[in-house]
Design an enzyme around this catalytic site. Structure first.
Site, PDB file in Angstrom:
ATOM      1  N   GLU A  59       0.398  -1.380   0.194  1.00 54.83           N
ATOM      2  CA  GLU A  59      -0.106   0.209   0.011  1.00 54.83           C
ATOM      3  C   GLU A  59       1.242   1.433  -0.062  1.00 54.83           C
ATOM      4  OE1 GLU A  59      -1.935  -0.500   3.364  1.00 54.83           O
ATOM      5  OE2 GLU A  59      -2.974  -2.653   2.748  1.00 54.83           O
ATOM      6  N   ASP A  97       1.791  -4.232  13.280  1.00 51.50           N
ATOM      7  CA  ASP A  97       0.529  -4.540  14.126  1.00 51.50           C
ATOM      8  C   ASP A  97      -0.995  -5.137  12.202  1.00 51.50           C
ATOM      9  OD1 ASP A  97       1.489  -2.162  14.504  1.00 51.50           O
ATOM     10  OD2 ASP A  97       0.292  -1.926  16.721  1.00 51.50           O
ATOM     11  N   PHE A  98      -0.718  -4.950  11.067  1.00 47.57           N
ATOM     12  CA  PHE A  98      -1.311  -4.970  10.810  1.00 47.57           C
ATOM     13  C   PHE A  98      -1.305  -6.715   9.952  1.00 47.57           C
ATOM     14  CE2 PHE A  98      -1.602  -0.356   8.449  1.00 47.57           C
ATOM     15  CZ  PHE A  98      -1.738  -0.040   9.885  1.00 47.57           C
ATOM     16  N   GLU A 114      -5.000  -6.551   3.172  1.00 46.22           N
ATOM     17  CA  GLU A 114      -3.356  -7.045   3.278  1.00 46.22           C
ATOM     18  C   GLU A 114      -3.724  -7.961   2.861  1.00 46.22           C
ATOM     19  OE1 GLU A 114      -5.039  -4.179   5.156  1.00 46.22           O
ATOM     20  OE2 GLU A 114      -2.999  -2.982   5.628  1.00 46.22           O
ATOM     21  N   HIS A 123      -0.765   0.971  16.036  1.00 47.57           N
ATOM     22  CA  HIS A 123       0.754   1.089  15.427  1.00 47.57           C
ATOM     23  C   HIS A 123       1.578   0.804  15.608  1.00 47.57           C
ATOM     24  CE1 HIS A 123      -3.271   3.333  13.215  1.00 47.57           C
ATOM     25  NE2 HIS A 123      -2.203   2.682  11.874  1.00 47.57           N
TER      26      HIS A 123
END
Length: 346
Positions: free
Chosen positions: A26, A106-107, A81, A150
């Site tokens: 991204e 975190d993602f 994701e 984050h």
């Protein structure tokens, strides 16, 4: 060279070395689809126009790459994701070497099913007839004001997955060697960059090199106490050792570099020399890497110990946004020094 520049340079080198390597994520090109020539911007590809690179992601990891390698190899993706990682796994299974920027550590939870069920298990479920040469990277850690969603450092969640390799560079030199090794590896590798390291400067050789996955290193030799760090906490251990030396305490510093595979040999070798150990891990304490390493030492190196194993973790809470609380949350030199002094004369 800065950590971020070593990272970018290594991506560039690997893209040049192997045409099957490509990067997706991204905003890694600031929104591909715009082209520029002599300051004039077009939304259509025209002769002499190059793709416009706005920023190379929020940490500039891929800055400049789309201009040199084009949108076919530097692919901006939607904010999905799970979709991005699923596409990358498919690409890896069919012969390419995708590199996926998941932005924040975190993602990874949003894409966990793809990571757990497909990336890590495909080689096993196909009886070794296929390979998944996939590299993923993301930024971890507190201390930069990115708040609870984050700033995670849950390395152990990934290490728990068989079939997935996990590496944690701690300086510009190690990020170059580990990133190159990860991209060339035939298994899925997750490389974790602590945000606090991104502007750290250090020596990086111009020559091409790789660091073996699964091997730690000594940052400092010592005889009184072993300090074990990973990613940014290796830097915390190194600075703590320098301070403790002024008090006459000689610390050995082990930088793990790889969490899966884990270099048990260097851990036990060091503890056998010093007989005391402090493990520094920014993850929350329950089921953390510090807990796993403690278990290994207690099981395989118990007779070496002259004092209890000490862990310095973050507390079992989300990362606070308040700046003062955030710095209290993280393992610090002060806490490491206190732990060492507690056991050095045990």
């Amino acid at each position: 060279m800065r950590y971020r520049d070593a990272f970018n340079q290594t991506l560039r080198n690997e893209l040049s070395r192997d045409p099957s390597v490509f990067i997706m994520g991204e905003d890694i090109a600031g929104g591909a689809g715009r082209f520029e020539k002599d300051g004039e911007v077009s939304y259509e590809a025209k002769k002499g126009y190059k793709p416009l690179d706005a920023w190379g992601g929020p940490f500039a990891a891929t800055k400049g790459l789309i201009q040199d390698f084009g949108p076919e190899r530097i692919k901006d993706t939607p904010i999905s994701e799970a979709g991005v990682l699923g596409a990358a796994i498919g690409a890896a299974l069919t012969g390419t070497r995708p590199v996926v920027d998941l932005m924040y550590f975190d993602f990874v939870t949003v894409a966990f099913d793809q990571l757990l069920s497909n990336a890590a298990k495909s080689r096993y479920m196909f009886g070794g007839q296929t390979k998944v040469p996939l590299t993923m990277f993301a930024r971890s850690g507190a201390g930069t004001g990115h708040a609870a969603q984050h700033s995670e450092s849950f390395y152990s969640m990934l290490v728990h997955i068989p079939g997935l390799k996990v590496v944690v560079p701690s300086d510009p030199y190690s990020v170059k060697g580990l990133l190159a090794a990860s991209i060339r590896d035939d298994d899925p590798v997750f490389l974790i960059n602590d945000k606090k390291l991104i502007n750290l400067s250090g020596f990086v050789p111009d020559d091409d090199f790789v660091l073996e996955l699964g091997k730690g290193r000594y940052l400092r030799q010592g005889s009184d106490v072993t300090l074990i760090g990973m990613s940014y906490t290796s830097e915390v251990c190194r600075k703590s050792a320098e301070t403790l030396e002024k008090s006459g305490i000689n610390c050995e510093v082990v930088d793990l570099l790889s969490l899966s595979p884990l270099d048990e040999d260097i851990i036990l070798e060091s503890v056998s020399k010093t007989n005391k150990v402090v493990i520094v891990d920014e993850d929350t304490p329950m089921c953390s890497m510090a807990s796993e390493i403690s278990s290994i030492i207690a099981d395989k190196g118990f007779d070496f110990l002259d004092a209890p194993i000490k862990k310095v973790n973050s507390p079992h809470t989300p990362v606070p946004y308040n700046r003062d609380l955030e710095f209290l949350f993280m393992p610090s030199e002060k806490r490491v020094i206190e732990a060492v002094k507690e056991i050095v004369n045990y």
